[in-house]
Design an enzyme around this catalytic site. Structure first.
Site, short mmCIF file in Angstrom:
data_model
loop_
_atom_site.label_atom_id
_atom_site.label_comp_id
_atom_site.label_asym_id
_atom_site.label_seq_id
_atom_site.Cartn_x
_atom_site.Cartn_y
_atom_site.Cartn_z
N HIS B 250 0.93 -1.19 -0.02
CA HIS B 250 0.03 -0.05 -0.04
C HIS B 250 0.74 1.15 -0.08
O HIS B 250 0.63 2.39 0.67
CB HIS B 250 -0.81 -0.02 0.99
CG HIS B 250 -2.18 -0.90 0.96
ND1 HIS B 250 -3.18 -0.69 -0.03
CD2 HIS B 250 -2.64 -2.24 1.64
CE1 HIS B 250 -4.15 -1.57 -0.13
NE2 HIS B 250 -3.67 -2.41 0.90
N ASP B 313 -0.74 -4.87 5.81
CA ASP B 313 -1.81 -5.52 5.41
C ASP B 313 -1.53 -5.54 3.59
O ASP B 313 -0.79 -4.74 3.13
CB ASP B 313 -2.96 -4.88 5.41
CG ASP B 313 -3.13 -3.35 5.16
OD1 ASP B 313 -2.02 -2.66 5.12
OD2 ASP B 313 -3.95 -2.89 4.27
N GLU B 314 -2.27 -6.52 3.20
CA GLU B 314 -2.20 -6.77 1.78
C GLU B 314 -1.14 -6.88 0.88
O GLU B 314 -1.03 -6.08 -0.01
CB GLU B 314 -3.49 -5.84 1.19
CG GLU B 314 -4.76 -6.34 1.91
CD GLU B 314 -6.01 -5.43 1.37
OE1 GLU B 314 -7.06 -5.95 1.00
OE2 GLU B 314 -5.77 -4.24 0.97
N VAL B 315 0.02 -7.37 1.46
CA VAL B 315 1.10 -7.39 0.59
C VAL B 315 1.05 -8.82 -0.23
O VAL B 315 0.99 -9.82 0.07
CB VAL B 315 2.61 -7.62 1.35
CG1 VAL B 315 3.84 -7.58 0.61
CG2 VAL B 315 2.49 -6.53 2.51
N GLU B 365 -2.20 -9.31 9.33
CA GLU B 365 -1.13 -9.96 8.46
C GLU B 365 0.18 -10.05 9.26
O GLU B 365 0.92 -10.93 9.00
CB GLU B 365 -0.90 -9.34 7.37
CG GLU B 365 -1.94 -9.52 6.32
CD GLU B 365 -3.11 -8.52 6.15
OE1 GLU B 365 -3.40 -7.91 7.20
OE2 GLU B 365 -3.92 -8.33 5.22
#
Lengths: 670, 670
Positions: B250, B313-315, B365
């Site tokens: 992000h 988050d969200e890697v 995460e």
């Protein structure tokens, strides 16, 4: 625009008719307008090409305009310099003045065809004005959004078109100033007159004299950074910022930190009451002028405008007359009275300003034979002072008819004129009338209520300052004002949401429809009436019914319009009679509803007098309507007018907006 | 409060009953509340005496509270330390923590008798909480304003009660942050989680790495001055500010100016789309950690909070897997996959933070066996992660049930719990659940619409975080939420005025009642539905009907309440049947009205599908009501539920708020 604006229209072969409540509402009306039948469709392929001059100010303005366009049409448009035919081509010839003056060229020419739009202007400021017109042209139909074909050639009638914001009596935070500037730009105003010091508060940070803001502001002042940002924000919108530091009177807050420059020893406290007070700068002390010069030297770094407003109003002279040193000084200078002493003070201040490259502006009290020729007189006590100023060669700006705190109607403000028909000025004298300024004095407004007082009436005033003098159709003004009022909300202005919001806060809950119905047909008492009835101070919360009410509710002009149509031809006006009958009948239950609310909402009880009077007015109106066909009793007009005189008085802190309409019915020619 | 809260009430001998829509609405409900029959009158003689500890923060808080009290009662009160008996005596024992932590003592005790009020607290923050309760107690009757007699002993259930504001995807100006902080303080929230960097924007000025804000923000960032002012503004309200700088993913906007710290060469541009993107910090480069350390060293000067949120988050790991150098590095470190590599990165960042005195917070995460024991896990993918964190000794904050962008109802948010009934945590593990945070992610909100998404639902969430777990009466929550929603407007929050304002802008005029009627009974589609149906980007204007709609219109809970009463006892519920019949019948004309508006307002056409479905739902509801007395046909439930399944789907970008109520009627036990 309607054909009645023919003097300023060159009508195309297929003029489109603009329907009430839809289509474009140009305000101010352009100087020349020619509309066609075609439409240029607006969608996500829209883009802007800059064919002429461009600078950062223009790019930012285009970006803002595109953001507003996108919000209006609900689609993102192209932000790149597009290939293909652009929706808008800008042809600006130059930057305009590095520091905007009243002589800035604000003219533009806008041509919309079904294939594209061109905007031409000599300066970036002209381009800004044209972009606002373009956004006002955006229209919708069943196929989507479009710009109607048009050729518009536009320029302002007056070069000084201002709004005074009084941040002294009640502080107005930077957000308020910014949204106000956005609203001003939308209706092509070009001067923010920023009233920055008052008996009740000194609102600017001074690094040179820090006790000014530290002791004089209750912590409510603008930092240097904030001022620079606001001046730059204004310039980006083609708006000059003229600071006013009122002197020698209206200056109590200065003396809290610097009593030595007053004409009596002090100590001083920030004034909480409103009115005219004794404290005044000491005109007989050289220290005063050194202080003022130091202050001016600091402030001109923040305010680049070539004009500087010294105030100069309402000096009662008491401190001067009571101070023997000052009386001796006056006599020694050969000055016959305190007015002459003030003129002497003004000349000294004027010389300071001249040294710092600033031209003096002051309220009409400064008009004195000895005032410098390049001083500008702002007339607040009456239109006649502009003529007097012009006759002695001084330029002038008119404010007297546009005191927004007086709670007058948009109609009244609209029909006033800086150069009224029949004025006796020579052309040279008339050229000295630079324009006008509306004044939002802040005795009775806070940052929460101020939008509702300025807008939407201000848009009507802006039209007076910009459009040709013969644009004076009141009904059409209200039709357009209603639409422009909504578009002004996009700037974050709170005038449209105001009444419901204030009523919810006043009630502490939703479900305030009866109070809203009441305020839809009432308006605040005048400034003078409120000052007498309520005796507010700076500390009085402005959260009552009167503060939730609107100065000129839409119903007022509507009821008047209906009544005029009815008396013109009672037989033909059946729809109008029905509407007024429903309106008047609808007022009856309010009295009981407001009384019930008052049982749990103490502040709602302030509406009882108006609710009762409203029922009486409605009954009177129904009686008048009942006489339309059969004729009225012999004493009807006398009786009706007497009742109306009573109903026209303040009812609590409200006035009934329907009195004029009923009076039209009562007085109709039999 | 109602008697049903008895576990938390010690009822006085003469409990007052709080009527719906009037009287005090305490939200959050206090831990212990005991109300009496007496009243302490509020008028201009009210004053505050400070009997214990006082500092600038307390004085400012008292001044703000008095200003709000004055606005509420329409009168100025005494600001001097008064002689005579004060209306409120403050007994605060100390300042509290110099930098607020989750362990700050926020408890207070408030005693109102007819003769005066006392507020006791261990800290200034406790005093702030008590002042908010006191303001919520203000009531009105036919004699004026008063405080009802009460003894309140109050303290929060959870020590971390937060709101995440995503300024990355859509910038939120300082004014928005300030009014949000004011609203948060009113409902006793204590953490602003400020999401300051995203693929779509880097929002903080960095003097050390100026290309971050210069190239990564489109000019929309917070200056150091603004951040310091906001942090101080928050502290004045007892609110911690936890900054989040999301990494390693992000993070596109960082790399526009500093591509060398990404895991692929670039160049990078600010991301306009929404979703999960490849760019990620290079975990294999020492330069990355030097850069991060330099950045942290600069930022800790601005953000004093002991916690620092690293995102995490969200890697998606794509850049890492595609870069041979990074793959080699991972293997050399003995890390089996990209998750392990991210944990390694997190540990490095955690050590940097520890050197600067900050505790690491991250999205769930980051939960990995190697994460430091003092790291805090913020659970967004599900409640289960909090349990997992607690079982390995990590503290946690729950967000999964409180995604405000998901457009769920206040009821759904209200009934979720950081420690749900029946959870299997040990007391020690439960103590590691610090609290919760609602998240206002900004894919689908702009500064113009964000208030309408946060408020009023947030007040219900705030009650969940503060009040005892057993406070779960949904109908009473909605009753109080409605009142608190109005009081939140005083902070300048725009949620109540939102729908009308947005509709006026959408229509370009006043007179949008049919659209308002439509939105009163519809709500936006969910986040997932909108993402599928509309494919918005950062550049999409958020000015459509869906943006004007409210996530949980008041009508929804009202219709459900009516339907539940009707099916419980159809014979007794005559009033309820009448109200629902009127409601359903009233939906019929909307279809035609919305269609007509669509002819001149293109954006109104987006409401057609919902208007048509609404007519169908209304007809279905009327059919259900018609079967109440006589009984329904055999296939009715099957047919009705099938129709409801269709009507529950998105209608354009709206959902019908009445589907649940009609379903209750359709499925009533025969």
């Amino acid at each position: 625009m309607r054909i009645r604006f023919a003097p300023f229209l060159i009508m195309a072969t297929s003029p489109i008719s603009v329907q009430a409540q839809s289509g474009p509402a140009l305000m101010p009306v352009p100087a020349e307008l020619n509309m066609g039948a075609g439409k240029m469709r607006l969608d996500s392929s829209f883009s802007v090409a800059i064919a002429g001059f461009a600078d950062g100010r223009l790019h930012r303005a285009v970006s803002r305009a595109l953001t507003r366009l996108e919000a209006r049409i609900g689609q993102a448009v192209r932000r790149d310099s597009a290939s293909g035919r652009p929706g808008l081509t800008l042809r600006i010839r130059g930057a305009g003045e590095p520091v905007q003056t009243p002589d800035e060229d604000e003219s533009y020419r806008l041509t919309v065809t079904s294939a594209g739009t061109e905007l031409e202007a000599a300066t970036v400021v002209g381009g800004l004005r044209g972009l606002e017109t373009l956004l006002q042209l955006v229209s919708g139909d069943a196929s989507g959004f479009y710009l109607p074909e048009a050729v518009i050639s536009d320029r302002p009638r007056f070069k000084w078109r201002g709004l005074l914001v009084d941040a002294g009596r009640h502080f107005m935070p930077p957000e308020m100033i910014r949204r106000t500037l956005d609203g001003m730009a939308m209706v092509k105003l070009n001067v923010l007159h920023w009233h920055l010091s008052e008996d009740q508060g000194f609102r600017v940070e001074s690094t040179r004299y820090p006790r000014l803001h530290r002791l004089g502001s209750d912590g409510n002042y603008y930092s240097h950074t904030e001022i620079r940002e606001i001046v730059s924000y204004a310039r980006d919108r083609g708006i000059r910022v003229v600071p006013e530091f009122d002197m020698p009177g209206h200056s109590t807050s200065w003396f809290v930190g610097y009593p030595e420059h007053a004409s009596a020893p002090g100590p001083y406290q920030i004034e909480r009451k409103f009115g005219v007070f004794d404290p005044a700068f000491d005109p007989a002390s050289e220290g005063t002028y050194a202080f003022i010069e130091g202050f001016v030297a600091e402030m001109v770094q923040l305010f680049p405008d070539p004009f500087w407003h010294i105030g100069g109003d309402e000096v009662n002279g008491r401190q001067w007359s009571r101070n023997p040193r000052i009386v001796r000084f006056r006599r020694a200078q050969g000055l016959k009275d305190n007015d002459a002493l003030q003129a002497w003070f003004n000349r000294r201040v004027g010389r300071i300003l001249a040294r710092h490259g600033r031209r003096l502006v002051g309220w009409d009290e400064i008009l004195h034979p000895n005032i410098p020729r390049n001083a500008v007189i702002q007339s607040w006590r009456g239109t006649e002072y502009l003529g007097r100023a012009a006759s002695q060669g001084n330029a002038g700006v008119l404010s007297a008819p546009w005191y927004l705190d007086h709670q007058e109607t948009a109609e009244t403000h609209y029909l006033a004129d800086p150069l009224p028909a029949g004025n006796t000025l020579t052309p040279a004298q008339a050229a000295l009338v630079l324009g006008g300024e509306a004044c939002m004095w802040a005795e009775h407004v806070s940052q929460e209520t101020v939008d509702s007082r300025i807008w939407p009436r201000m848009a009507a005033v802006a039209e007076r300052f910009w459009s040709p003098a013969s644009v004076r159709d009141v009904d059409d003004m209200y039709r357009r004002l209603s639409l422009v009022s909504v578009s002004l909300e996009r700037a974050g202005l709170g005038h449209e949401a105001h009444t419901f919001r204030m009523l919810r806060l006043l009630a502490g809950r939703r479900g305030v429809q009866p109070l809203h119905d009441l305020l839809a047909v009432t308006m605040p008492v005048t400034f003078g009436q409120r000052s007498q009835l309520q005796k507010t101070t700076q500390l009085t919360p402005l959260s009552g019914l009167v503060d939730a009410a609107r100065p000129d509710p839409w119903s007022r002009s509507r009821m008047n319009q209906l009544a005029r149509r009815i008396v013109t031809d009672p037989k033909a006006a059946e729809t109008e009679r029905d509407e007024l009958t429903r309106t008047f009948t609808g007022w009856r239950p309010l009295e009981g509803q407001v009384a019930t609310l008052g049982d749990s909402m103490p502040l709602a009880r302030d509406g009882m007098a108006a609710a009762t009077a409203l029922r009486q007015l409605g009954d009177l109106g129904l009686e008048a309507l009942s006489y339309l066909d059969g004729g009225a009793p012999a004493d009807w007009k006398v009786r009706g007018n007497a009742a109306l005189d009573e109903l026209a008085r303040p009812q609590g802190l409200l006035r009934l907006a329907g009195v004029e309409a009923v009076r039209i019915l009562v007085n109709r020619p039999q």
